[in-house]
Design a protein around this motif. Structure first.
Motif, PDB file in Angstrom:
ATOM      1  N   GLU A  37       0.866  -1.254   0.073  1.00 20.52           N
ATOM      2  CA  GLU A  37       0.153  -0.099   0.146  1.00 20.52           C
ATOM      3  C   GLU A  37       0.916   1.215  -0.134  1.00 20.52           C
ATOM      4  N   ASN A  38       2.241   1.146  -0.102  1.00 23.94           N
ATOM      5  CA  ASN A  38       3.059   2.419   0.060  1.00 23.94           C
ATOM      6  C   ASN A  38       4.308   1.902  -0.545  1.00 23.94           C
ATOM      7  N   GLY A  39       5.224   2.947  -0.936  1.00 25.16           N
ATOM      8  CA  GLY A  39       6.617   2.569  -1.425  1.00 25.16           C
ATOM      9  C   GLY A  39       7.566   1.785  -0.715  1.00 25.16           C
ATOM     10  N   GLU A  40       7.459   2.071   0.512  1.00 26.40           N
ATOM     11  CA  GLU A  40       8.571   1.487   1.397  1.00 26.40           C
ATOM     12  C   GLU A  40       8.314  -0.116   1.537  1.00 26.40           C
ATOM     13  N   ILE A  41       6.888  -0.298   1.807  1.00 22.41           N
ATOM     14  CA  ILE A  41       6.619  -1.836   1.564  1.00 22.41           C
ATOM     15  C   ILE A  41       6.695  -2.727   0.373  1.00 22.41           C
ATOM     16  N   CYS A  42       6.480  -1.714  -0.719  1.00 21.41           N
ATOM     17  CA  CYS A  42       6.765  -2.252  -2.012  1.00 21.41           C
ATOM     18  C   CYS A  42       8.382  -2.437  -2.198  1.00 21.41           C
ATOM     19  N   LEU A  43       9.267  -1.573  -1.706  1.00 24.41           N
ATOM     20  CA  LEU A  43      10.783  -2.130  -2.240  1.00 24.41           C
ATOM     21  C   LEU A  43      10.890  -3.253  -0.974  1.00 24.41           C
ATOM     22  N   LYS A  44      10.472  -3.507   0.098  1.00 26.63           N
ATOM     23  CA  LYS A  44      10.952  -4.523   0.972  1.00 26.63           C
ATOM     24  C   LYS A  44      10.413  -5.618   0.181  1.00 26.63           C
ATOM     25  N   GLN A  45       9.217  -5.771  -0.372  1.00 25.26           N
ATOM     26  CA  GLN A  45       8.797  -6.975  -1.038  1.00 25.26           C
ATOM     27  C   GLN A  45       9.597  -7.088  -2.423  1.00 25.26           C
ATOM     28  N   LEU A  46       9.807  -6.038  -2.915  1.00 27.16           N
ATOM     29  CA  LEU A  46      10.566  -6.459  -4.216  1.00 27.16           C
ATOM     30  C   LEU A  46      12.126  -7.205  -3.860  1.00 27.16           C
ATOM     31  N   ASN A  47      12.598  -6.643  -2.792  1.00 26.18           N
ATOM     32  CA  ASN A  47      13.989  -7.474  -2.322  1.00 26.18           C
ATOM     33  C   ASN A  47      13.644  -8.766  -1.875  1.00 26.18           C
ATOM     34  N   SER A  48      12.495  -9.072  -1.289  1.00 31.17           N
ATOM     35  CA  SER A  48      12.202 -10.479  -0.831  1.00 31.17           C
ATOM     36  C   SER A  48      11.571 -11.298  -1.648  1.00 31.17           C
ATOM     37  N   LEU A  49      10.826 -10.786  -2.407  1.00 29.54           N
ATOM     38  CA  LEU A  49       9.820 -11.763  -3.315  1.00 29.54           C
ATOM     39  C   LEU A  49      10.395 -11.863  -4.751  1.00 29.54           C
ATOM     40  N   ALA A  50      10.979 -10.642  -5.297  1.00 32.88           N
ATOM     41  CA  ALA A  50      11.661 -10.832  -6.560  1.00 32.88           C
ATOM     42  C   ALA A  50      10.700 -11.321  -7.656  1.00 32.88           C
ATOM     43  N   PRO A  51       9.603 -10.570  -7.812  1.00 33.95           N
ATOM     44  CA  PRO A  51       8.776 -10.923  -8.603  1.00 33.95           C
ATOM     45  C   PRO A  51       9.073 -10.718 -10.114  1.00 33.95           C
ATOM     46  N   ASP A  52       8.417 -11.246 -10.934  1.00 36.69           N
ATOM     47  CA  ASP A  52       8.556 -10.838 -12.579  1.00 36.69           C
ATOM     48  C   ASP A  52       8.040  -9.518 -13.017  1.00 36.69           C
TER      49      ASP A  52
END
Length: 108
Positions: A37-52
Motif C-alpha cells: 500500500e506504499n512505496g516502502e513496503i513495495c521496496l521491501k517486497q521487491l527485495n524479498s519476493l523478486a517478482p517477474d
C-alpha cells in the motif's frame, strides 16, 4: 509444455484498485505474490519476493512510484515495472519511461 506462471507484485495506495488488479491478473494466469500500500513496503517486497512484474502506482505515501523506480533500477532488480496511475499526463509518462518503466496504464 506450459509456460511458467509469471509472479506479480501490486503497489497502490487504493485498496479497491489493489483488489481489482489482483483479481484481473489472476484471470490472466499471473500469480500475485505481494501487495503493497506504499512505496516502502513495495521496496521491501521487491527485495524479498523478486517478482517477474511490478504494477506500480505513481502517487503513494512514504515513497512515490518515481522513487520506487529509481531504487528498483539502482538495485539492478530485473523486475518488469508497469505504471498503473490515474494521471495520464504526458510528462509523467515520459518521466516513467526515462526511469525504466516498461509500460504505462491509466486507471479509469
Amino acid at each position: 509444455m506450459s509456460a511458467a506462471q509469471p509472479t506479480v507484485l501490486i503497489a497502490d495506495d487504493e485498496e479497491l484498485m489493489r483488489e481489482l488488479l489482483a483479481r484481473y491478473l489472476t484471470t490472466l494466469n499471473c500469480k500475485v505474490v505481494g501487495i503493497a500500500e506504499n512505496g516502502e513496503i513495495c521496496l521491501k517486497q521487491l527485495n524479498s519476493l523478486a517478482p517477474d512484474m511490478l504494477f506500480l502506482d505513481l502517487n503513494m505515501p512514504d515513497k512515490d512510484g518515481f522513487e520506487v523506480l529509481d531504487e528498483l533500477i539502482s538495485m539492478g532488480n530485473k523486475t518488469f515495472p508497469v505504471i498503473v496511475t490515474g494521471n495520464g499526463d504526458f510528462r509523467n509518462l515520459k518521466t516513467s519511461m526515462e526511469k525504466g518503466a516498461q509500460g504505462y496504464v491509466v486507471k479509469p
